[in-house]
Motif scaffolding. Structure first.
Motif, mmCIF file in Angstrom:
data_model
loop_
_atom_site.group_PDB
_atom_site.id
_atom_site.type_symbol
_atom_site.label_atom_id
_atom_site.label_comp_id
_atom_site.label_asym_id
_atom_site.label_seq_id
_atom_site.Cartn_x
_atom_site.Cartn_y
_atom_site.Cartn_z
ATOM 1 N N ALA A 111 0.832 -1.202 0.000
ATOM 2 C CA ALA A 111 0.000 0.000 0.000
ATOM 3 C C ALA A 111 0.868 1.253 0.000
ATOM 4 C CB ALA A 111 -0.933 -0.011 1.210
ATOM 5 N N ALA A 112 1.959 1.209 0.752
ATOM 6 C CA ALA A 112 2.885 2.346 0.768
ATOM 7 C C ALA A 112 3.533 2.543 -0.596
ATOM 8 C CB ALA A 112 3.960 2.112 1.831
ATOM 9 N N ALA A 113 3.831 1.441 -1.285
ATOM 10 C CA ALA A 113 4.406 1.550 -2.622
ATOM 11 C C ALA A 113 3.453 2.276 -3.565
ATOM 12 C CB ALA A 113 4.741 0.155 -3.160
ATOM 13 N N LEU A 114 2.153 1.938 -3.488
ATOM 14 C CA LEU A 114 1.164 2.611 -4.329
ATOM 15 C C LEU A 114 1.003 4.080 -3.943
ATOM 16 C CD1 LEU A 114 -1.699 -0.004 -4.809
ATOM 17 C CD2 LEU A 114 -0.292 1.043 -6.582
ATOM 18 N N ALA A 122 1.378 11.303 -9.865
ATOM 19 C CA ALA A 122 0.023 11.722 -10.246
ATOM 20 C C ALA A 122 -0.630 12.706 -9.292
ATOM 21 C CB ALA A 122 -0.863 10.483 -10.387
ATOM 22 N N ARG A 123 0.104 13.275 -8.360
ATOM 23 C CA ARG A 123 -0.516 14.260 -7.472
ATOM 24 C C ARG A 123 -1.043 15.439 -8.295
ATOM 25 N NH1 ARG A 123 -0.619 15.434 -2.122
ATOM 26 N NH2 ARG A 123 -0.867 17.621 -1.537
ATOM 27 N N ILE A 137 -9.060 -3.920 0.183
ATOM 28 C CA ILE A 137 -8.090 -4.834 0.749
ATOM 29 C C ILE A 137 -8.458 -5.098 2.205
ATOM 30 C CG2 ILE A 137 -6.230 -4.269 -0.854
ATOM 31 C CD1 ILE A 137 -5.150 -2.260 1.092
ATOM 32 N N GLY A 138 -7.528 -5.582 3.023
ATOM 33 C CA GLY A 138 -7.852 -6.006 4.369
ATOM 34 C C GLY A 138 -8.311 -4.899 5.304
ATOM 35 N N ASP A 139 -9.098 -5.287 6.296
ATOM 36 C CA ASP A 139 -9.540 -4.424 7.382
ATOM 37 C C ASP A 139 -10.349 -3.228 6.887
ATOM 38 O OD1 ASP A 139 -9.778 -3.883 10.099
ATOM 39 O OD2 ASP A 139 -7.977 -2.614 10.168
ATOM 40 N N GLY A 140 -11.038 -3.397 5.772
ATOM 41 C CA GLY A 140 -11.926 -2.352 5.285
ATOM 42 C C GLY A 140 -11.257 -1.240 4.505
ATOM 43 N N PHE A 141 -9.957 -1.325 4.262
ATOM 44 C CA PHE A 141 -9.281 -0.283 3.492
ATOM 45 C C PHE A 141 -9.553 -0.479 2.007
ATOM 46 C CE2 PHE A 141 -6.824 -0.158 7.415
ATOM 47 C CZ PHE A 141 -6.719 1.206 7.623
ATOM 48 N N ARG A 142 -9.826 0.611 1.312
ATOM 49 C CA ARG A 142 -10.132 0.556 -0.112
ATOM 50 C C ARG A 142 -9.071 1.308 -0.904
ATOM 51 N NH1 ARG A 142 -16.759 1.362 0.123
ATOM 52 N NH2 ARG A 142 -17.151 -0.699 1.057
ATOM 53 N N LEU A 143 -8.558 0.656 -1.947
ATOM 54 C CA LEU A 143 -7.492 1.274 -2.726
ATOM 55 C C LEU A 143 -7.900 2.608 -3.349
ATOM 56 C CD1 LEU A 143 -5.592 -1.647 -4.479
ATOM 57 C CD2 LEU A 143 -4.916 -0.268 -2.530
ATOM 58 N N PRO A 144 -9.138 2.773 -3.834
ATOM 59 C CA PRO A 144 -9.509 4.092 -4.353
ATOM 60 C C PRO A 144 -9.347 5.197 -3.312
ATOM 61 C CG PRO A 144 -11.107 2.455 -5.052
ATOM 62 C CD PRO A 144 -10.208 1.780 -4.064
ATOM 63 N N SER A 149 -6.282 9.894 -1.408
ATOM 64 C CA SER A 149 -5.661 10.585 -0.275
ATOM 65 C C SER A 149 -4.321 11.212 -0.645
ATOM 66 C CB SER A 149 -5.459 9.622 0.896
ATOM 67 O OG SER A 149 -4.407 8.698 0.629
ATOM 68 N N THR A 150 -3.732 10.816 -1.764
ATOM 69 C CA THR A 150 -2.438 11.363 -2.190
ATOM 70 C C THR A 150 -2.591 12.673 -2.952
ATOM 71 O OG1 THR A 150 -2.397 10.233 -4.337
ATOM 72 C CG2 THR A 150 -1.580 9.008 -2.411
#
Length: 413
Positions: A111-114, A122-123, A137-144, A149-150
């Protein structure tokens, strides 16, 4: 000590355990290590069990961590006496294991790599992503959510089940930071589907970041549908992100491999400092890459006949102590978000379901199937068979009210 005794006394008063077993219960509750994390035997049949720490480290990696736990030359050049490049050994090992990569960088998880890639590339710009790859992904975190957030904007294309190269092409423009290709590693979509490959996307003239997730650096014949870094880079990806503690079999880490220019931009960004890994992770990663096969890789390839032999031997030894134990065929999975739908033939020891809680207290974790507890041996190291047997026998003593005479798995370490 007082807490362990008090807890055992409370359980005795409630009738949960027999009064004469209070001392044994108190001893069993004592911590065997200074830290609260306790070693367990993974008999679930899931090779990369996220809740159990995913890939166990190899003996070489554990020794490397021990050696790195004191003062090291992590950022010191012994030849010149000057500051050295942090993590150079791990980077060189990564490049040797994945020749198509021109450069590599290591952060603390995938996740940190992404996050680093999205922040640097892409900021304030757009990341083009298929709607079918906007995963949780795990524990309710969503990649979008992670990507937004970046400061990047998401440009969604296609549909849940079908996204073509033309969909991506129609969305590219001056605001495009990169095209993101995410492998849906923890689920499968079947039926009327279509997905654009990395080679097709690379031909569009925009940088492609491929999140392969599971950490394979080269193709794995047993998992033909699982993507790998070398293939993604040969197909034109500018950057590949992956996990170190999945199919690579190493410590938790985020791996960034790709062309020299974007990797160097990522490495020199201020955020890279916040996401960097420590000396022990670097040591474990390098040892995993340079040393013998780590347990996760070895367990993936172990022959089912060997597992059956071990299960039959264990069941026989337990039956000799009047334990209702049977050797049965089982099915293992990769886990950890890798190779969804792939089943690995395995073997297990089947016990009454009542053993589940008793063994969990003794740090042996199995799974319940059709009213029986299965102790699947694919993710159990052969040297742990005795620990597993002793834990079952101790659980049987508990169930019968007799005093246990075997150690808790891990206490003898």
């Amino acid at each position: 000590m007082k807490t362990a005794v008090a807890g055992a006394q409370r359980r005795a008063r409630s009738g949960e355990i027999a009064p004469e077993t209070v001392a044994d219960a108190a001893v069993a509750a004592l911590p065997s290590h200074a830290a609260s994390l306790r070693p367990v035997v993974n008999a679930t049949g899931v090779l990369l069990h996220t809740n159990l720490g995913r890939a166990p480290l190899s003996a070489a990696a554990r020794e490397a961590v021990r050696a790195a736990s004191g003062c090291t030359d992590v950022e010191y050049d012994l030849a010149t006496g000057l500051r050295g490049r942090r993590g150079q050994g791990a980077v060189e090992a990564l490049l040797a294991a994945c020749p198509p990569a021109e450069a590599a960088h290591v952060v603390n998880n995938n996740a940190a790599a992404l996050v680093l890639a999205a922040t640097v590339l892409a900021r304030g710009r757009e990341i083009i992503i298929s709607r079918g790859e906007m995963v949780e992904i795990g524990d309710g975190f969503r990649l979008p959510d992670l990507l937004v957030s970046t400061g990047a904007r998401l440009r969604e294309v296609g549909t849940t089940n079908r996204t073509t190269a033309a969909d991506y092409a129609a969305a590219t423009g001056p605001d495009t930071g990169f095209i993101l290709k995410i492998h849906p590693s923890n689920f499968r979509i079947s039926g009327f589907t279509a997905a654009a490959g990395i080679a097709e996307l690379s031909a569009l003239g925009m940088p492609v970041v491929a999140d392969i997730g599971s950490g394979l650096l080269a193709p794995e014949p047993l998992l033909p549908e699982e993507p790998d870094a070398a293939t993604a880079l040969r197909q034109g990806a500018a950057l590949v992100t992956a996990s170190g503690d999945k199919l690579l079999g190493g410590p938790q880490a985020g791996l960034l491999l790709g062309a020299a220019e974007p990797v160097e931009r990522l490495r020199r960004h201020p955020l890279a400092r916040a996401l960097r890994v420590g000396k022990m992770t670097l040591a474990a990663l390098e040892a995993t890459l340079r040393g013998p096969q780590p347990p996760a890789v070895r367990q993936l390839h172990i022959a089912v006949t060997e597992l059956r032999d071990r299960a039959e031997q264990l069941a026989k030894e337990l039956a000799e102590h009047a334990v209702d134990a049977l050797a049965v065929d089982s099915v293992s999975t990769v886990g950890g978000g890798g190779a969804p739908g792939v089943e690995l033939p395995s073997a297990a020891v089947s016990l009454p379901e009542s053993y589940e809680a008793l063994l969990r207290e003794r740090r042996v974790i199995g799974r319940i199937v059709a009213g029986r507890l299965l102790l699947d041996l694919r993710a159990v190291e052969p040297g742990d068979d005795v620990r597993l047997r002793d834990a079952v026998l101790a659980g049987g003593h508990r169930a019968s009210g007799r005093a246990a005479t075997v150690p808790v798995p891990g206490d003898e370490a």
